[in-house]
Design a protein around this motif. Structure first.
Motif, PDB file in Angstrom:
ATOM      1  N   UNK C  83      57.273  39.038  41.074  1.00 35.21           N
ATOM      2  CA  UNK C  83      56.327  39.631  42.015  1.00 35.21           C
ATOM      3  C   UNK C  83      56.946  39.788  43.399  1.00 35.21           C
ATOM      4  N   UNK C  84      56.316  40.645  44.205  1.00 32.54           N
ATOM      5  CA  UNK C  84      56.605  40.665  45.634  1.00 32.54           C
ATOM      6  C   UNK C  84      55.345  40.205  46.354  1.00 32.54           C
ATOM      7  N   UNK C  85      55.486  39.883  47.636  1.00 35.22           N
ATOM      8  CA  UNK C  85      54.354  39.344  48.375  1.00 35.22           C
ATOM      9  C   UNK C  85      53.849  40.337  49.415  1.00 35.22           C
ATOM     10  N   UNK C  87      52.524  39.539  52.308  1.00 32.54           N
ATOM     11  CA  UNK C  87      53.140  39.112  53.570  1.00 32.54           C
ATOM     12  C   UNK C  87      54.532  38.614  53.213  1.00 32.54           C
ATOM     13  N   UNK C  88      55.549  39.106  53.921  1.00 27.41           N
ATOM     14  CA  UNK C  88      56.929  38.742  53.585  1.00 27.41           C
ATOM     15  C   UNK C  88      57.091  37.246  53.372  1.00 27.41           C
ATOM     16  N   UNK C  89      57.699  36.884  52.278  1.00 30.09           N
ATOM     17  CA  UNK C  89      58.036  35.489  52.025  1.00 30.09           C
ATOM     18  C   UNK C  89      59.550  35.427  51.875  1.00 30.09           C
ATOM     19  N   UNK C  90      60.224  35.200  53.000  1.00 31.91           N
ATOM     20  CA  UNK C  90      61.692  35.243  52.958  1.00 31.91           C
ATOM     21  C   UNK C  90      62.274  33.903  53.403  1.00 31.91           C
ATOM     22  N   UNK C  91      63.590  33.824  53.393  1.00 28.28           N
ATOM     23  CA  UNK C  91      64.270  32.598  53.771  1.00 28.28           C
ATOM     24  C   UNK C  91      64.879  32.799  55.151  1.00 28.28           C
ATOM     25  N   UNK C  92      64.146  32.348  56.182  1.00 28.63           N
ATOM     26  CA  UNK C  92      64.457  32.710  57.562  1.00 28.63           C
ATOM     27  C   UNK C  92      65.883  32.360  57.974  1.00 28.63           C
ATOM     28  N   UNK C 153      63.274  43.564  56.861  1.00 30.49           N
ATOM     29  CA  UNK C 153      62.740  42.382  56.181  1.00 30.49           C
ATOM     30  C   UNK C 153      61.863  42.795  55.005  1.00 30.49           C
ATOM     31  N   UNK C 157      62.306  41.968  51.104  1.00 31.48           N
ATOM     32  CA  UNK C 157      61.229  41.400  50.288  1.00 31.48           C
ATOM     33  C   UNK C 157      61.186  42.059  48.903  1.00 31.48           C
ATOM     34  N   UNK C 160      64.537  41.584  46.838  1.00 30.07           N
ATOM     35  CA  UNK C 160      64.663  40.249  46.264  1.00 30.07           C
ATOM     36  C   UNK C 160      64.020  40.196  44.877  1.00 30.07           C
TER      37      UNK C 160
END
Lengths: 340, 302, 250
Positions: C83-85, C87-92, C153, C157, C160
């Motif tokens: 899945x994608x989100x 609201x961005x769920x990334x690794x800052x 970003x 997302x 990824x």
């Protein structure tokens, strides 16, 4: 940047695992101190052991994002294990060290399941609770640990059957330094491996880490076990080189101190523990000479200021300085990434 | 413990009423713990702020009473309002100047910051007042024990139960019936929604923080006789406060109240019956609760 | 032929509230399917049930015929449900290079390799670069994710999820916050996925839904309201009523 994107990417990934000149310099100085600072071996031994302990905390805090208020549980366990083993079984340092490390790792493995269950505050309290329980056990099992009087009568044999521990701490420092260096080499390899990278995703965003197929809990168990083993090794080194163990090894202030050191030195690059331990010990030395009783006040003040200024911002300043020294473009300031 | 020699202790706890006496002492102890910790519970629930320095305010309250009594000769009861007001004022100032900057930080930062405050406070009090324990000479009418139907009842402990009982009822009233209480509950439930409703949450935070600090100070003054009072107080009792909060949960005051009573009784009984276990039992209970009911023992699962 | 993803009588209760109400849903292999519904219809809960973030109160979820109802989220990913989100769920603190690298390594089963430096396998690098190029990220691969502009970003997302090589891809409002001009680019990249990847698009923007999807399901109050082809849904007066009653805000 020249070259195809593939070459650039390969180069960049390789760069994180390549040794920097400053790292060589650091270890050169650390080993050089064996000959250059013969009168300081006792304090150096203490510093390198503390640094190993702080590095073990960095593995879980800096790389996997688990904050612990009770990391001394494993340090203390390793220390008592090594001390008791020397008294009751055999005084050979290496055998004791290896077994204490493995036993602390096993303890870390078992308690990792408790730590996994909670989040955030509950996690902090569980780590604290585990350390308190172990401290209370050590306090009450006087027949085994010596209780409040400490564990007396630890007598160590020579390292490798060759090097007797001496009064000036020379053997102690060399022994602790070599062990720490070997453990550091292993840790340094681990943190740049695919496994190490996956830990950083968990630190930054466990929700997303799971959503890209990373088994978060298992990775956390693995790294918690590893960190516990490292902390246990540090504790064992302290017990063996000082030939004494007291309740102090497992006390709350030891957990707090190591956290403070790591925060001073910076998290997530392994050397933070070393930098923090050196700064902390030197400060302790200087301030204690000045106001022996009240040195915790200044430590507290440093913590407060550190947090108020912002650890992140300070780390960024250091990164900027670092980049400038190496003639690289400055990293951009951080902006907010959505989520969390 | 079987075969335990009785000696001097049995003078205080004659016959089968010993259990009741322990229960009574445990309740008094628990009541003090509640007054000490309730402020922490509210600030944690309200601002999600981990204030490990909560015990500092309690210590300040205790020292205010000790100084007023021992140096200025103020009677015990008359010192109590100051034991509330001084820490409350201190709490208000600290909240406005320092704490409020940290509400949006992560828990690790909050922990580091407040542990730093604890270290500073311990050293500072040690510097000013010395490291010896402070003795509080209770007025004669609060000293000793009386026999009530064969149960030995300590007068001071009865006094504590009455005072803390009034405080508990008063707090419950403020929370349930007043406008401020309603605003506070709304802010605990969801600060964003509360702000949307026009509640000045920043003001609610500050007032609550001040009141919580004041209560801690009052608890410190009342409990000085039972808990002891020296510069290491904030660190020594930190774990007790945290147990009350984690076991009791932070969504209401009833949870921490029951948790305090349980902890007080368990601690007194444990120290009497199985002193060899020490604090082992309460720490273990805390871990078990945290692992299986991370939201608290007395909180309904959401 | 079994469905790519199928739910039977799926239900989720929170206390007394029914967030997902007896949903039986089929995503055909190779589908370009959209899931729409007014705010609070339970779309996010539904996605969380599918991906295993939440446990269903009742019902089954099958992925290519296999019951995955009780499977851990990460194992569903290994089986191709990605899945994608919204609201961005990334690794800052990581770079896109590292981010994509982790996903690719993990998928290839290298996640436990702790002795080999990351990036020493050229298969992994090649794939990172390929995905990065497709999502216009090749020029920012070495920057910290936290310092990337929002648009990049957002691309990361989505990229990824692609790096996990999905067989079933759930896109949760992929165009949220993306400027109008770039939206269709993004959707074109998704549409260019091979046909053996089935896509479920959860979206608010009707234009986007109509241009991308072949079938549409409508979720209202946690229950499946209706389902049909694009034109059937577009002309369904009941759907219109549901949306107009809610004021069309997306």
């Amino acid at each position: 940047m020249q070259g195809t994107p593939t070459e650039t990417a390969t180069r960049h990934l390789a760069e994180t695992s390549r040794w920097k000149p400053l790292e060589f310099a650091f270890w050169l100085v650390a080993f050089g101190a064996i000959w250059l600072l013969p009168s300081h071996h006792l304090i150096l031994n203490e510093i390198i052991i503390t640094a190993l302990f702080a590095m073990s905390l960095d593995l879980i805090l800096g790389y996997a994002g688990i904050a612990s208020l009770g990391h001394a549980a494993f340090f203390g366990f390793g220390a008592y294990f090594a001390g008791i083993f020397a008294i009751r079984v055999i005084g050979d340092p290496l055998t004791g060290l290896v077994l204490a490390t493995l036993a602390s790792g096993a303890l870390g493995f078992i308690t990792s399941f408790l730590v996994l269950r909670g989040v955030d505050l509950a996690r902090l309290m569980v780590t604290l609770g585990v350390a308190l329980v172990l401290g209370e056990i050590a306090n009450k099992m006087t027949w085994l640990t010596g209780g409040a009087d400490g564990l007396q009568g630890v007598v160590m044999g020579p390292v490798l059957g060759l090097f007797e521990f001496d009064l000036y701490g020379r053997t102690a420092y060399v022994y602790s330094l070599v062990v720490t260096f070997l453990l550091f080499l292993i840790a340094r390899r681990i943190v740049v491996s695919p496994f190490g990278l996956s830990l950083r995703t968990i630190r930054d965003n466990p929700l997303r880490a799971r959503a890209i197929g990373i088994p978060v809990n298992r990775r956390l168990i693995a790294v918690y076990t590893l960190a516990a083993a490292y902390a246990g090794a540090a504790g064992a080194l302290l017990a063996q080189t000082t030939q004494f163990v007291s309740l102090d090894v497992i006390a709350l202030h030891r957990s707090a101190d190591v956290l403070l050191m790591l925060v001073i030195g910076g998290t997530g690059y392994l050397y933070g523990g070393f930098a923090g331990a050196i700064v902390f010990k030197v400060l302790q030395d200087v301030i204690s000479n000045w106001t022996p009783q009240y040195w915790t006040f200044w430590i507290g003040l440093i913590l407060v200021i550190l947090v108020l200024i912002g650890r992140e911002r300070m780390n960024h300043q250091v990164a900027v300085l670092w980049a400038r020294l190496r003639g690289k473009p400055e990293p951009r300031p951080r902006t907010i990434v959505g989520g969390h | 413990m079987a075969g335990r020699p009785h000696g001097a202790r049995s003078l205080y706890f004659p016959g089968g009423s010993r259990v009741l006496t322990i229960l009574f002492d445990g309740i008094a102890y628990g009541m003090v713990l509640f007054v000490l910790a309730c402020g922490l519970s509210i600030t944690l629930g309200l601002m999600n702020f981990v204030n490990l320095a909560h015990g500092v305010f309690a210590m300040v309250g205790g020292y205010v009473t000790a100084i007023l009594m021992n140096r200025l000769g103020v009677p015990f009861l008359a010192t109590l309002p100051f034991a509330f007001l001084v820490p409350a004022a201190l709490g208000l100032v600290m909240e406005r100047t320092l704490y409020q900057r940290l509400y949006n930080r992560n828990h690790l930062d909050q922990v580091l910051f407040t542990i730093g405050l604890v270290f500073m406070a311990i050293a500072a009090v040690d510097y000013v007042m010395g490291s010896q324990p402070q003795l509080i000479q209770l007025p004669s009418w609060l000293r000793g024990r009386v026999d009530v139907f064969g149960v030995q009842v300590g007068l001071y402990r009865s006094f504590i139960i009455v005072v803390c009982g009034f405080l508990v009822v008063g707090l419950q009233f403020v929370l349930a019936k007043t406008r401020f209480g309603a605003q506070l509950r709304a802010a605990v439930d969801d600060a964003r929604v509360a702000r949307g409703l026009g509640i000045n949450t920043s003001l609610v935070f500050a007032a609550t923080f001040a009141a919580g600090s004041g209560l801690a100070g009052l608890g410190g003054a009342l409990g000085a006789e039972i808990l002891g009072l020296d510069p290491t107080f904030p660190l020594k009792f930190l774990i007790y406060f945290m147990i009350v909060v984690t076991v009791g949960g932070t969504s209401s005051l009833t949870g921490p109240f029951y948790a305090s009573l349980l902890l007080g009784i368990a601690d007194v009984a444990g120290k009497y019956y199985v002193p060899s276990l020490g604090a082992f039992v309460i720490y273990t209970v805390m871990i078990v609760v945290l692992v299986f009911r991370p939201q608290g023992l007395f909180v309904k699962a959401r | 032929m079994s469905a790519a993803l199928e739910t039977v009588g799926l239900q989720k209760r929170f206390g007394g509230i029914v967030a997902t109400d007896d949903v039986s849903f089929r995503l055909e292999p190779g589908a370009r399917h959209a899931l729409i519904g007014p705010n609070g219809a339970g779309k996010t809960t539904f996605v969380n049930l599918l991906t295993g973030v939440l446990q269903p109160s009742a019902g089954t979820i099958r992925l290519h015929g296999e019951d995955i109802s009780a499977m851990a989220p990460e194992r569903r990913v290994k089986r191709g449900l990605v899945r994608t989100f919204q609201i961005n769920q990334l690794f800052a603190g990581m770079t896109p290079l590292e981010t994509l690298g982790v996903a690719v390594s993990e998928r290839m089963g290298h996640g436990y390799e702790f002795w080999r430096p990351a990036g020493s396998k050229s298969v992994v690098i090649d794939e990172i670069v390929e995905i990065a190029t497709r999502f216009k990220l090749a020029d920012v691969l070495e920057e910290r994710t936290a310092s990337l502009p929002y648009g990049k970003q957002r691309l990361l997302e989505i990229a990824l999820a692609f790096a996990c090589q999905p067989r079933v891809l759930l896109l949760d409002e992929p165009a949220a916050g993306v400027p109008e001009a770039e939206r269709h680019d993004l959707l074109a990249t998704v549409a260019a996925l091979p046909r053996d990847v089935s896509v479920l698009l959860i979206e608010h923007d009707m234009d986007l839904v109509f241009s991308f999807a072949e079938r549409i399901s409508v979720l209202v109050n946690g229950a499946l309201f209706t389902e049909g082809t694009v034109s059937e849904i577009a002309n369904d007066p009941r759907v219109r009523a549901v949306y107009l009653g809610e004021s069309l805000d997306g």
